[in-house]
Design a protein around this motif. Structure first.
Motif, PDB file in Angstrom:
ATOM      1  N   UNK B 414       0.843  -1.200   0.000  1.00 15.67           N
ATOM      2  CA  UNK B 414       0.000   0.000   0.000  1.00 15.67           C
ATOM      3  C   UNK B 414       0.878   1.249   0.000  1.00 15.67           C
ATOM      4  N   UNK B 415       0.368   2.359  -0.530  1.00 13.87           N
ATOM      5  CA  UNK B 415       1.148   3.596  -0.540  1.00 13.87           C
ATOM      6  C   UNK B 415       1.614   3.948   0.879  1.00 13.87           C
ATOM      7  N   UNK B 416       2.825   4.400   0.976  1.00 14.78           N
ATOM      8  CA  UNK B 416       3.500   4.830   2.219  1.00 14.78           C
ATOM      9  C   UNK B 416       3.880   3.675   3.150  1.00 14.78           C
ATOM     10  N   UNK B 417       3.693   2.447   2.711  1.00 13.98           N
ATOM     11  CA  UNK B 417       3.973   1.305   3.588  1.00 13.98           C
ATOM     12  C   UNK B 417       5.435   1.279   4.039  1.00 13.98           C
ATOM     13  N   UNK B 455      -1.266  -4.746  -3.379  1.00 14.69           N
ATOM     14  CA  UNK B 455      -2.015  -3.555  -3.786  1.00 14.69           C
ATOM     15  C   UNK B 455      -1.976  -3.370  -5.301  1.00 14.69           C
ATOM     16  N   UNK B 456      -3.153  -3.159  -5.882  1.00 13.06           N
ATOM     17  CA  UNK B 456      -3.271  -2.866  -7.311  1.00 13.06           C
ATOM     18  C   UNK B 456      -3.966  -1.513  -7.442  1.00 13.06           C
ATOM     19  N   UNK B 457      -3.282  -0.498  -7.982  1.00 12.72           N
ATOM     20  CA  UNK B 457      -3.953   0.795  -8.161  1.00 12.72           C
ATOM     21  C   UNK B 457      -5.055   0.679  -9.211  1.00 12.72           C
ATOM     22  N   UNK B 458      -6.237   1.170  -8.865  1.00  9.98           N
ATOM     23  CA  UNK B 458      -7.384   1.040  -9.773  1.00  9.98           C
ATOM     24  C   UNK B 458      -7.858   2.407 -10.261  1.00  9.98           C
ATOM     25  N   UNK B 462      -8.920   7.227  -5.377  1.00  3.12           N
ATOM     26  CA  UNK B 462      -7.907   8.195  -4.937  1.00  3.12           C
ATOM     27  C   UNK B 462      -6.481   7.666  -5.107  1.00  3.12           C
ATOM     28  N   UNK B 463      -6.318   6.378  -5.188  1.00  5.02           N
ATOM     29  CA  UNK B 463      -4.977   5.814  -5.366  1.00  5.02           C
ATOM     30  C   UNK B 463      -4.626   5.546  -6.830  1.00  5.02           C
ATOM     31  N   UNK B 504      -2.474  -4.888 -12.487  1.00  7.79           N
ATOM     32  CA  UNK B 504      -2.168  -3.460 -12.348  1.00  7.79           C
ATOM     33  C   UNK B 504      -1.911  -2.821 -13.717  1.00  7.79           C
ATOM     34  N   UNK B 505      -1.278  -3.562 -14.603  1.00 15.73           N
ATOM     35  CA  UNK B 505      -1.018  -3.049 -15.951  1.00 15.73           C
ATOM     36  C   UNK B 505      -2.349  -2.710 -16.629  1.00 15.73           C
ATOM     37  N   UNK B 506      -3.266  -3.662 -16.602  1.00 18.15           N
ATOM     38  CA  UNK B 506      -4.523  -3.457 -17.323  1.00 18.15           C
ATOM     39  C   UNK B 506      -5.466  -2.511 -16.600  1.00 18.15           C
TER      40      UNK B 506
END
Ligand code: SF4
Lengths: 234, 627
Positions: B414-417, B455-458, B462-463, B504-506
């Protein structure tokens, strides 16, 4: 609480259902039917239904059975209709009978089954006759090993009788085989037969129909509904 | 397909019950008596698709109309695919066993990115050209819907149109438009058909847009190439669930499905505001169904299906404001038929556990909680409103109610982990174990399992600007955590990292990825979401062949000033809100649920003319309660 026995057929596309799929499907049909089902006690109650010997994926059954317990007595004809209307395509409710108290369960009243196998066209009449002769007269065992655990069965000892009926195209092989004690897995029976017939490919389950389930008593076959039949009498 | 041939094929495949199409409540209409024929295609196995509520809703919705029919098709398993290819047979619909190419509309639902190669495979098996521009007037219209249409760009060249948002709202309009064009023109020309569809709000026609890229390979702009095409396509949604169609006689699967139970949808949307969660954005706002409506629907479903369990589904059913009213009456209704009641997921608190413990029916042997992150700091970053005390109380309540097995869900990367967050996971595990010891006093052994995703940014969250941590780092973090967790006495399972990477790529991909997808499919990729079928090396080859770097898509941190390829789709949630949420995340600030704390200003309600609907509160009760 009153108990009943229902005879049904698993035909057409429904022959491709597994035993478990049939079980689940018929259980739901019973729940939909609105019959006063008796349930087991406990945290996870389910209807008191017990099924006869399982039938493999692809194999049709013309006379299969399950027993069920109800909260109260119901009229037979009307209830059979009610249940039958809830069966999906290919599962057909055929008969319903009330069981006397303390009647034996299905596993106790069934010890043999009649299977009908469509023979491959390559199986020439000659081969068929040799097969029957071998089956009936030779003392030599037909040994086959089960894949999953390596257990060896004498296929012949699982077969009580057999006959071949010619048909416009090819022929069918009727077999009376043991169920329960002394039972040989159907797949092994078919493999052994095909080997004898020189069939190129292993037989498909969809070539097989279970015509009936019986108890062999004094040379006569008794159905789970108590009717007496001669050998090969449908 | 001829029956003898069909039976021959069925004899040679595993679980033929997947392909029979004779299920209870399935509908087979007279082919010649309906104006528009649609086949609903689910790009995964039967057992997955048959548990999908969207399929049941749209199937019932369309089939109750006299003018239309809808049949089903699922991704064939490898053995069925081989049988069809060997014999040169086309993929067929289940109900009437007709080739997919015979239908007017082939509608794919896009449940998640890792089904995309199955879509190409199904098109190919159907004998339909993969690319929309290669299709003739005689080919069916290929449309897509479902959650993954919120970034449809990697699929853009393969689809004629996408229907964005809730299908109950727009699908009948689409079918009606096709009917009108067909009546007017007999065999309609594709452009004319698209022209008409493009007039329907929520319909995105990818062929009407062009994309320009910068030298570094970012998207410079997405622009309409067809006059009149909207700049952005806004999602459709239902304002009120009470009047909406809901299937009271859903199809009952023959082959065992993942979930074998009746479903009532207690509400749609979730505004808890977890910052990684796409569902939390694309289904806004919360719209609850009245308890009386649910009670009636549950009763009808039990009657029409014979299921022994009804599930109260939604993104977080314990949040339902009408629970106190619904549960007692539902329990009464279900006791007659010994029907169980279940909740698909639990909230992390003791209240949830007590509710779950009092539901009739089979109790799962283990309970699952999703704290998602190991420290309060990181849980604040992701806005997961769960504290350590919540988790420990929930665990204690579970043990006191007799559960001995708990499953805990976490997300790694996750961000900032930081390392402390990973150590925090093991720390929580130890404390939960201790709670178990306190309750059972050595009489029973507690079994804990940690299940960790990456974690996969979607898109639209907000991420969405955050990159995914490189694979090597992810793997190191999983190993580190696994080690600590196992030493604390719990099992640790992690999801396949390469699958999360491709996802995450797609998830944030653009149109150029269509080429990669096609390469991957040609190389044999299918069922990529299934660890046992996923072949990473084929994906690597495919990226190479297409000349694209997957890390550029998965790992890059995007700038607020960048054009995002999926922004042609308008979820209704304001971009400024997403930026605000992202900044708050990085500052460790939380945002409360707008159901309880007043509007957080995501923009959807004023923008789409809707408002949250809560049981008892009517509309917008929350604004009056605002401090
Ligand atoms: S606009 Fe306000 S009330 Fe509506 S969903 Fe967004 S935050 Fe909630």
């Amino acid at each position: 609480m009153p108990k009943y026995r229902i005879a049904y057929a698993k035909i057409d596309l429904a022959r491709f259902l597994s035993h478990l799929e049939v079980l689940r499907t018929l259980n739901r049909a019973l729940r939909r039917s609105g019959l006063p089902l008796a349930y087991t006690e406990g945290f996870n109650p389910h209807p008191k239904v017990s099924f006869g010997p399982s039938l493999g994926v692809g194999v049709a059954g013309l006379n299969e059975y399950f027993d069920l317990e109800l909260e109260q007595a119901v009229p037979l004809k009307q209830s059979l209709d009610r249940v039958g209307r809830q069966f999906p395509q290919g599962l057909v409710a055929k008969a319903m009978a009330a069981l006397p108290p303390f009647a034996s369960g299905l596993s106790r009243v069934i010890d043999c089954a009649w299977y009908r196998v469509a023979l491959p066209p390559q199986a020439v009449p000659d081969g068929r006759l040799r097969l029957l002769k071998d089956l009936r007269e030779s003392a030599e065992p037909w040994l086959r090993k089960r894949q999953k655990d390596g257990k060896v069965f004498d296929v012949k000892r699982g077969i009580l009788d057999g006959r071949i009926v010619p048909r416009p195209q090819g022929a069918v092989l009727d077999l009376l085989v043991k169920v329960g004690e002394g039972e040989v897995p159907l797949r092994l029976v078919l493999e052994a037969l095909w080997e004898k017939l020189g069939g190129a490919e292993p037989p498909l389950p969809a070539m097989v129909t279970r015509v009936g389930l019986y108890r062999l008593r004094g040379g006569q076959l008794v159905t789970p509904l108590g009717e007496t039949r001669g050998l090969w009498e449908e | 397909m001829e029956k003898a041939l069909f039976e021959e094929i069925l004899s040679r495949v595993q679980k033929p019950a997947r392909y029979l199409g004779t299920e209870w409540n399935s509908v087979k209409k007279n082919w010649d008596r309906v104006a528009v024929k649609m086949v609903f295609a689910f790009p995964d196995l039967y057992e997955v698709g048959m548990s999908h509520l969207g399929l049941q809703i749209l199937y019932g919705l369309v089939n109750r109309e006299a003018d239309y029919l809808m049949e089903r098709v699922f991704a064939p398993a490898a053995d069925m695919e081989a049988e069809l290819r060997r014999r040169g047979l086309p993929l067929f619909s289940l109900e009437s066993r007709r080739p997919l190419a015979d239908f007017d509309v082939l509608g794919f639902t896009l449940p998640y990115e890792m089904t995309f190669t199955n879509i190409l495979n199904m098109l190919d098996l159907a004998g339909i050209p993969l690319r929309a521009r290669e299709r003739a007037d005689t080919h069916p219209l290929v449309i897509g819907g479902g959650p993954a249409v919120y970034n449809p760009e990697p699929l853009a060249p393969f689809f004629d149109a996408f229907v964005i948002g809730e299908g109950e709202e727009s699908l009948l309009e689409v079918l009606q438009a096709i009917k009108q064009v067909k009546e007017r023109e007999g065999r309609p020309e594709r452009p004319a058909l698209l022209e008409r569809l493009g007039e329907i709000p929520g319909v995105y026609i990818p062929g009407w847009y062009g994309v320009e890229y910068t030298e570094e390979g970012r998207v410079r702009r997405v622009f309409p190439v067809k006059p009149g095409a909207p700049e952005r396509v806004r999602r459709r949604l239902l304002k009120d669930l009470n009047g909406a169609y809901f299937p009271e006689a859903p199809i009952v699967p023959l082959a065992e499905a993942v979930h074998e139970r009746g479903m009532v949808e207690v509400f749609r949307g979730c505004t808890r505001g977890c910052r990684f969660c796409q569902a939390g954005i694309i289904y806004r706002p919360v719209r609850e169904r009245d308890p009386q409506v649910l009670q009636h629907q549950a009763g009808e479903i039990v009657k029409s299906t014979g299921y022994d369990e009804v599930s109260l589904v939604s993104l977080s059913s314990l949040d339902y404001a009408g629970l106190d009213e619904l549960l007692p009456s539902l329990r009464d209704r279900c006791s007659v038929t010994r029907t169980g009641i279940s909740l698909p997921s639990l909230r992390v608190d003791s209240f949830s556990v007590r509710v779950a413990g009092n539901l009739p029916g089979v109790h799962r042997t283990s309970l699952t909680f999703a704290p998602e992150a190991g420290t309060q700091r990181l849980r604040d970053v992701i806005n997961k409103g769960v504290t350590e005390a919540d988790l420990l109380e929930a665990a204690r309540a579970a043990f006191e109610a007799g559960w001995t097995a708990l499953k805990l869900y976490f997300m790694i990367g996750l961000p900032t982990e930081e390392q402390a967050d990973l150590e925090g996971i093991a720390d929580l595990v130890r404390k939960v174990r201790q709670a178990g010891r306190d309750v059972f006093k050595g009489k029973k052994k507690v079994r804990l399992t940690v299940s960790a995703a990456s974690f996969v940014p979607k898109a639209h969250t907000p991420f969405q600007w955050e990159g995914q941590v490189p694979r090597e780092t992810l793997e190191a973090r999983h190993r580190f955590t696994a080690n600590l967790v196992r030493r604390s006495g719990a099992d640790y399972h992690w999801h396949n990292i390469e699958i999360s990477f491709i996802e995450a790529v797609f998830a944030r991909g653009d149109r150029r990825l269509a080429g990669v997808l096609e390469e991957a499919w040609r190389r044999g990729c299918r069922f990529d979401g299934w660890t046992e079928h996923f072949k990473f090396s084929l994906w690597e080859e495919s990226f190479k062949a297409a000349g694209l770097d997957p890390r550029f898509y998965a790992g890059r941190r995007l700038g607020y000033d960048e054009v995002l390829p999926w922004e042609v789709i308008d979820s209704g949630v304001d971009r400024r809100f997403l930026i605000r949420e992202h900044r708050k995340a990085l500052a460790g600030e939380t945002t409360p649920d707008c159901r309880f704390a007043g509007c957080a200003g995501c923009g959807i309600c004023p923008g789409l003319g809707v408002s949250p609907r809560l049981v008892g509160g009517g509309e917008r009760k929350f604004t009056e309660e605002q401090p």
